[in-house]
Enzyme design. Structure first.
Site, mmCIF file in Angstrom:
data_model
loop_
_atom_site.group_PDB
_atom_site.id
_atom_site.type_symbol
_atom_site.label_atom_id
_atom_site.label_comp_id
_atom_site.label_asym_id
_atom_site.label_seq_id
_atom_site.Cartn_x
_atom_site.Cartn_y
_atom_site.Cartn_z
ATOM 1 N NE ARG A 57 -5.566 2.752 1.120
ATOM 2 C CZ ARG A 57 -4.633 1.956 1.597
ATOM 3 N NH1 ARG A 57 -4.308 0.838 0.971
ATOM 4 N NH2 ARG A 57 -4.023 2.232 2.740
ATOM 5 C CG HIS A 80 -1.330 1.188 8.291
ATOM 6 N ND1 HIS A 80 -2.250 1.929 7.578
ATOM 7 C CD2 HIS A 80 -1.387 -0.051 7.769
ATOM 8 C CE1 HIS A 80 -2.843 1.155 6.689
ATOM 9 N NE2 HIS A 80 -2.332 -0.051 6.770
ATOM 10 C CG HIS A 98 -2.872 -4.750 8.148
ATOM 11 N ND1 HIS A 98 -3.976 -4.913 7.348
ATOM 12 C CD2 HIS A 98 -2.204 -3.677 7.655
ATOM 13 C CE1 HIS A 98 -3.963 -3.994 6.400
ATOM 14 N NE2 HIS A 98 -2.898 -3.218 6.557
ATOM 15 C CB CYS A 114 -2.253 -6.106 1.912
ATOM 16 S SG CYS A 114 -1.136 -5.477 0.650
HETATM 17 C C1 HMG Z 1 2.491 1.579 -9.420
HETATM 18 C C2 HMG Z 1 1.938 0.833 -10.597
HETATM 19 C C3 HMG Z 1 1.033 1.750 -11.438
HETATM 20 C C4 HMG Z 1 3.102 0.381 -11.451
HETATM 21 O O1 HMG Z 1 2.653 -0.539 -12.422
HETATM 22 P P1 HMG Z 1 3.452 -0.748 -13.769
HETATM 23 O O2 HMG Z 1 2.734 -1.786 -14.550
HETATM 24 O O3 HMG Z 1 4.893 -0.972 -13.485
HETATM 25 O O4 HMG Z 1 3.248 0.704 -14.396
HETATM 26 P P2 HMG Z 1 3.663 1.348 -15.749
HETATM 27 O O5 HMG Z 1 4.092 2.748 -15.455
HETATM 28 O O6 HMG Z 1 4.569 0.450 -16.551
HETATM 29 O O7 HMG Z 1 2.264 1.432 -16.505
HETATM 30 C C5 HMG Z 1 1.550 0.254 -16.878
HETATM 31 C C6 HMG Z 1 0.100 0.630 -17.133
HETATM 32 O O8 HMG Z 1 -0.494 1.133 -15.943
HETATM 33 C C7 HMG Z 1 -0.984 2.468 -16.163
HETATM 34 N N1 HMG Z 1 -0.779 3.258 -14.953
HETATM 35 C C8 HMG Z 1 0.385 3.608 -14.376
HETATM 36 N N2 HMG Z 1 0.154 4.323 -13.276
HETATM 37 C C9 HMG Z 1 -1.192 4.442 -13.151
HETATM 38 C C10 HMG Z 1 -2.030 5.072 -12.212
HETATM 39 N N3 HMG Z 1 -1.536 5.732 -11.164
HETATM 40 N N4 HMG Z 1 -3.349 4.994 -12.371
HETATM 41 C C11 HMG Z 1 -3.882 4.325 -13.439
HETATM 42 N N5 HMG Z 1 -3.129 3.691 -14.361
HETATM 43 C C12 HMG Z 1 -1.788 3.761 -14.214
HETATM 44 C C13 HMG Z 1 -0.172 2.974 -17.345
HETATM 45 O O9 HMG Z 1 -0.854 4.011 -18.002
HETATM 46 C C14 HMG Z 1 -0.070 1.724 -18.176
HETATM 47 O O10 HMG Z 1 -1.317 1.507 -18.818
HETATM 48 P P3 HMG Z 1 -1.407 0.700 -20.222
HETATM 49 O O11 HMG Z 1 -0.553 1.499 -21.176
HETATM 50 O O12 HMG Z 1 -0.871 -0.695 -19.970
HETATM 51 O O13 HMG Z 1 -2.876 0.724 -20.507
HETATM 52 C C15 HMG Z 1 1.126 -0.428 -10.172
HETATM 53 O O14 HMG Z 1 2.012 -1.350 -9.637
HETATM 54 C C16 HMG Z 1 0.065 -0.117 -9.175
HETATM 55 O O15 HMG Z 1 -0.907 0.580 -9.509
HETATM 56 N N6 HMG Z 1 0.189 -0.599 -7.954
HETATM 57 C C17 HMG Z 1 -0.745 -0.282 -6.885
HETATM 58 C C18 HMG Z 1 -0.707 -1.331 -5.830
HETATM 59 C C19 HMG Z 1 -1.656 -0.964 -4.714
HETATM 60 O O16 HMG Z 1 -2.516 -0.113 -4.838
HETATM 61 N N7 HMG Z 1 -1.492 -1.679 -3.592
HETATM 62 C C20 HMG Z 1 -2.316 -1.492 -2.446
HETATM 63 C C21 HMG Z 1 -2.030 -0.201 -1.732
HETATM 64 S S1 HMG Z 1 -0.571 -0.254 -0.692
HETATM 65 C C22 HMG Z 1 -1.148 -0.935 0.773
HETATM 66 O O17 HMG Z 1 -2.259 -1.374 0.842
HETATM 67 C C23 HMG Z 1 -0.271 -0.898 1.971
HETATM 68 C C24 HMG Z 1 -0.656 0.219 2.954
HETATM 69 C C25 HMG Z 1 -0.499 1.607 2.321
HETATM 70 O O18 HMG Z 1 -2.019 0.104 3.335
HETATM 71 C C26 HMG Z 1 0.227 0.141 4.219
HETATM 72 C C27 HMG Z 1 0.423 -1.268 4.753
HETATM 73 O O19 HMG Z 1 -0.526 -1.879 5.279
HETATM 74 O O20 HMG Z 1 1.518 -1.779 4.597
#
Ligand code: HMG
Length: 300
Positions: free
Chosen positions: A15, A207, A209, A240
């Protein structure tokens, strides 16, 4: 030295390690990676995430990856879910454990999940309710615990507030993410001291990096503070998407070597792990980010 007798490793390579890769990676290669990791003895693997494919395209095939892996008894296969929609998709894919992810800095929260810290916590509440109903365990992440790529310094007290909220709402463990890898051992000890006032240390994970090469030192500092769960990524894969220049998580191989030297046993086979890491690096056309793996592969 009062080190924890046992350490639990959370393998985040499939992931956190792959989410930032720009080139397409086939479902078959992701499945092979997960299966290689479980075969090497890792008991907890973060397989993918159910997030918006517009935000993180590489994780779009997570459902197929879950369908393809060989689920070994005793291994936890987890996924990241940012909201109820993601949780429901994970549930449909048969996922038994998920993680929610918040940040300790407002700017990172906006960049990563497009909402404030407070809004993100509100979003997690229905997810945690649904998870309870379905018997799904939820882990919590806090990003930017030792610095933010946009806001700079992050106060440990601010990290503690977010971690406390995640724990209070039902996350069984809170993983403290040094997203940009700038933290030092001293910062880490202070952070755990502050966060540990509200959350038992055996409910915290580290966690780290390795951007500044401090991750192993930070793990050692965490061990001294009584933390015994660490996230790591095979071959040090990753970065990230919302933290420019951040390198991968600390390499799992390097953590194993550290733990072995401290007399802390794990059930992971280092040679098999090195082979798994080298295989995915070949697929990606990347140099192996584990120093231990590089040394062993060079015959050192
Ligand atoms: C949170 C949102 C969805 C908000 O994104 P948004 O654009 O504000 O969401 P929304 O609710 O307005 O929806 C917009 C569109 O996204 C869809 N949608 C809404 N939710 C989902 C979902 N769950 N799965 C699939 N689709 C989704 C929703 O259906 C819609 O689709 P459309 O009508 O435009 O076709 C977006 O910002 C996002 O997906 N962000 C993910 C970012 C991410 O994955 N970052 C990396 C992981 S975190 C990390 O790596 C740090 C960590 C954990 O490792 C620790 C560290 O190192 O610090």
């Amino acid at each position: 030295m009062n080190l924890p007798k046992q350490v639990r490793l959370v393998e985040v390579g499939p992931r956190d390690g792959l989410q930032n890769e720009k080139q397409p990676i086939s479902v078959a290669d992701k499945v092979r990676l997960v299966d290689d990791l479980s075969a090497a003895g890792l008991a907890y693997i973060e397989v993918g995430s159910f997030v918006s494919p517009k935000w993180v395209p590489q994780m779009a095939g997570s459902r197929e990856v879950f369908a393809g892996i060989q689920q070994r008894p005793g291994v936890t296969y987890a996924a990241l879910t940012p909201n109820l929609k993601g949780f429901e998709a994970a549930l449909e894919a048969g996922v038994k454990e998920v993680a929610v992810f918040a940040a300790a800095s407002e700017a990172f929260s906006q960049k990563n999940i497009n909402c404030s810290i407070g809004e993100s916590l509100q979003r997690f509440l229905p997810l945690l309710d649904a998870a309870r109903q379905h018997g799904v365990r939820v882990r919590g992440y806090v990003s930017c615990v030792l610095g933010c790529p946009y806001d700079g310094f992050v106060a440990p007290e601010q990290v503690a507030r977010v971690a406390r909220d995640l724990f209070a709402m039902g996350c069984y463990e809170v993983s403290l993410g040094d997203t940009i890898g700038t933290g030092t051992a001293g910062d880490t000890r202070r952070l755990i001291e502050v966060v540990g006032r509200d959350i038992p240390r055996d409910k915290l994970a580290g966690h780290f990096h390795d951007t500044y090469g401090q991750a192993l030192a930070n793990i050692y500092a965490s061990l001294l503070e009584g933390v015994g769960v660490f996230d790591s990524s095979v071959a040090g894969l990753g970065g990230c998407p919302y933290a420019k220049g951040a390198t991968g998580n600390v390499a799992t191989e390097d953590v194993l070597y550290l733990l072995d030297g401290l007399g802390i046993a794990t059930d992971v086979d280092l040679d098999r792990l090195i082979a798994a890491g080298q295989r995915i690096c070949t697929v990606l056309g990347k140099e192996n980010g584990s120093r231990v793996a590089r040394a062993r592969l060079a015959g050192a």
